[in-house]
Design a protein around this motif. Structure first.
Motif, short mmCIF file in Angstrom:
data_model
loop_
_atom_site.label_atom_id
_atom_site.label_comp_id
_atom_site.label_asym_id
_atom_site.label_seq_id
_atom_site.Cartn_x
_atom_site.Cartn_y
_atom_site.Cartn_z
N ASP A 1 16.61 32.80 0.40
CA ASP A 1 15.67 32.07 1.27
C ASP A 1 15.25 30.76 0.62
OD1 ASP A 1 15.70 33.92 3.31
OD2 ASP A 1 13.92 34.99 2.63
N LEU A 2 15.06 30.79 -0.69
CA LEU A 2 14.64 29.58 -1.41
C LEU A 2 15.73 28.51 -1.31
CD1 LEU A 2 12.30 28.49 -3.15
CD2 LEU A 2 13.56 29.27 -5.16
N ARG B 1 8.13 31.64 5.81
CA ARG B 1 7.43 32.87 6.14
C ARG B 1 8.21 34.09 5.66
NH1 ARG B 1 5.18 31.93 12.35
NH2 ARG B 1 3.27 30.82 11.78
N HIS B 2 9.53 34.06 5.80
CA HIS B 2 10.36 35.18 5.35
C HIS B 2 10.31 35.29 3.83
CE1 HIS B 2 14.19 37.52 4.82
NE2 HIS B 2 13.66 38.16 5.85
N MET B 3 10.26 34.17 3.14
CA MET B 3 10.14 34.18 1.69
C MET B 3 8.87 34.91 1.26
SD MET B 3 11.27 30.28 0.75
CE MET B 3 10.44 30.37 -0.83
N ALA B 4 7.79 34.71 2.01
CA ALA B 4 6.51 35.33 1.66
C ALA B 4 6.58 36.85 1.75
CB ALA B 4 5.41 34.80 2.58
N LEU B 5 7.52 37.38 2.53
CA LEU B 5 7.67 38.82 2.67
C LEU B 5 8.54 39.41 1.56
CD1 LEU B 5 8.31 39.04 6.53
CD2 LEU B 5 6.15 39.38 5.31
N GLN B 6 9.33 38.56 0.89
CA GLN B 6 10.25 39.04 -0.13
C GLN B 6 9.63 39.00 -1.54
OE1 GLN B 6 12.99 40.34 1.07
NE2 GLN B 6 12.46 39.59 3.11
N LEU B 7 8.93 37.91 -1.84
CA LEU B 7 8.26 37.66 -3.11
C LEU B 7 9.24 37.43 -4.27
CD1 LEU B 7 5.25 40.15 -2.94
CD2 LEU B 7 5.35 37.75 -2.28
N GLN C 1 5.76 22.08 9.65
CA GLN C 1 5.92 21.75 8.24
C GLN C 1 4.64 22.04 7.46
OE1 GLN C 1 7.49 17.74 7.88
NE2 GLN C 1 8.87 18.10 9.60
N LEU C 2 3.49 21.83 8.09
CA LEU C 2 2.22 22.12 7.43
C LEU C 2 2.05 23.63 7.20
CD1 LEU C 2 -0.06 19.60 9.34
CD2 LEU C 2 0.30 19.64 6.86
N VAL C 3 2.44 24.42 8.19
CA VAL C 3 2.39 25.88 8.03
C VAL C 3 3.34 26.31 6.91
CG1 VAL C 3 2.87 28.10 9.16
CG2 VAL C 3 1.72 26.28 10.42
N ALA C 4 4.53 25.71 6.87
CA ALA C 4 5.49 26.01 5.80
C ALA C 4 4.91 25.61 4.44
CB ALA C 4 6.80 25.26 6.06
N GLY D 1 -0.36 28.05 15.28
CA GLY D 1 0.32 27.95 13.99
C GLY D 1 -0.66 27.78 12.85
N LEU D 2 -1.63 26.91 13.02
CA LEU D 2 -2.63 26.70 11.98
C LEU D 2 -3.47 27.95 11.76
CD1 LEU D 2 -3.83 23.10 12.91
CD2 LEU D 2 -2.41 23.76 10.99
N GLU D 3 -3.83 28.62 12.84
CA GLU D 3 -4.64 29.82 12.73
C GLU D 3 -3.88 30.93 12.01
OE1 GLU D 3 -7.87 32.10 12.78
OE2 GLU D 3 -7.76 30.02 13.45
N ALA D 4 -2.59 31.05 12.28
CA ALA D 4 -1.78 32.07 11.62
C ALA D 4 -1.73 31.82 10.12
CB ALA D 4 -0.37 32.08 12.20
N ALA D 5 -1.59 30.56 9.73
CA ALA D 5 -1.52 30.24 8.31
C ALA D 5 -2.87 30.48 7.64
CB ALA D 5 -1.10 28.79 8.11
N ARG D 6 -3.96 30.15 8.34
CA ARG D 6 -5.29 30.41 7.77
C ARG D 6 -5.48 31.92 7.57
NH1 ARG D 6 -7.15 26.72 11.75
NH2 ARG D 6 -7.52 24.65 10.88
N SER D 7 -5.04 32.73 8.53
CA SER D 7 -5.17 34.18 8.42
C SER D 7 -4.40 34.69 7.21
CB SER D 7 -4.66 34.86 9.70
OG SER D 7 -5.42 34.47 10.81
N SER D 8 -3.21 34.11 6.99
CA SER D 8 -2.41 34.50 5.83
C SER D 8 -3.15 34.17 4.54
CB SER D 8 -1.06 33.77 5.87
OG SER D 8 -0.32 34.03 4.70
N ARG D 9 -3.81 33.00 4.51
CA ARG D 9 -4.55 32.60 3.32
C ARG D 9 -5.73 33.53 3.08
NH1 ARG D 9 -6.78 26.67 3.33
NH2 ARG D 9 -7.85 27.52 5.14
N VAL D 10 -6.46 33.92 4.13
CA VAL D 10 -7.60 34.82 4.00
C VAL D 10 -7.15 36.18 3.50
CG1 VAL D 10 -9.37 36.06 5.28
CG2 VAL D 10 -9.00 33.64 5.73
N GLN D 11 -6.03 36.68 4.03
CA GLN D 11 -5.50 37.96 3.60
C GLN D 11 -5.13 37.93 2.13
OE1 GLN D 11 -2.12 39.28 5.82
NE2 GLN D 11 -1.97 41.23 4.75
N GLU D 12 -4.52 36.82 1.69
CA GLU D 12 -4.15 36.68 0.29
C GLU D 12 -5.38 36.72 -0.60
OE1 GLU D 12 -1.34 35.93 -2.82
OE2 GLU D 12 -1.03 36.35 -0.68
#
Length: 234
Positions: A190-191, A176-182, A14-17, A66-77
């Motif tokens: 997805d929403l 995560r799938h929502m993030a790919l659609q925008l 849920q935190l990653v979401a 899971g936490l690391e994946a979300a952090r990586s997503s934030r850094v990329q953003e």
């Protein structure tokens, strides 16, 4: 502490979401990377404190990933935001230079202002509704995480109750799938799916708590019920 693993793992998903939803929310608002998050109390860096609850083995490994994946997503953003800002700055400098040349040669046609050709379009009613729904889901997810951390986790350690981990995994994957659609129809679907999945998580938690007559469980149920009321059926 080992008995709290199921709820901790569910919380991690849920935190990653939540982190993904916050990034989407900020992107829709057009905020820069220095803008304050809409729910600063639930950053993933602070959520890492869950890892200090004595967990070990595969559950700890999965949570860390899971936490690391979300952090990586934030850094990329953030990197994309910096590159976009740099590109915009270069374009503006080029426009200023062209403008100066046009002034020095008034007889020659100058470049057209791209901002006049492509003005910022106002949001449609559909876009406003989607943004409102996304904001409500972010709020409700943040409230759910708070209730789970402050109320449910201590109760679960005392008397474990059923945790439907699959729902939290599904909720994370939908976000995560929502993030790919925008945007677009797939994003809207997805929403809606995330909205329904979040409601299911809350309902099942309330059902799991209903078998305990303690006042503390009643307080937890009331808190969950309030979140559900703020997340009505669509």
């Amino acid at each position: 502490m080992a008995r709290s693993v199921p709820l901790c793992v569910s919380l991690n998903h849920q935190l990653v979401a939540l982190q993904t939803l916050q990034l989407l929310h900020h992107q829709q608002q057009g905020e820069d990377e220095d803008a304050r998050p809409c729910h600063p109390h639930y950053k993933l860096d602070q959520a890492s404190s869950l890892l200090s609850t004595g967990m070990s083995g595969p559950a700890l490994h999965d949570m860390g990933q899971g936490l690391e994946a979300a952090r990586s997503s934030r850094v990329q953003e953030q990197e994309e935001g910096r590159r976009a800002a740099s590109k915009t700055s270069e374009e503006e400098e080029g426009e200023e230079e062209c403008g100066s040349q046009a002034l020095s040669n008034p007889g020659e046609p100058g470049p057209k202002d791209s901002r006049q050709l492509d003005p910022a379009r106002p949001r449609t009613l559909t876009q406003i509704a989607v943004h409102s729904m996304l904001s409500r889901i972010v709020d409700s997810t943040s409230q759910l995480v708070r209730v789970e951390q402050t109320l449910l986790l201590p109760l679960f350690q005392e008397h474990p109750f059923p945790i439907h981990l699959k729902d939290s995994v599904e909720f994370r994957n939908i976000c995560r799938h929502m993030a790919l659609q925008l945007e677009g129809q797939r994003f809207d679907r997805d929403l809606h799916a995330a909205h329904q999945c979040l409601r299911n998580i809350i309902k099942k938690l309330m059902h799991s708590l209903a078998v305990f007559p303690s006042d503390l469980y009643a307080i937890a149920q009331a808190s969950l019920r309030q979140i559900l009321q703020n997340l009505p059926e669509m």
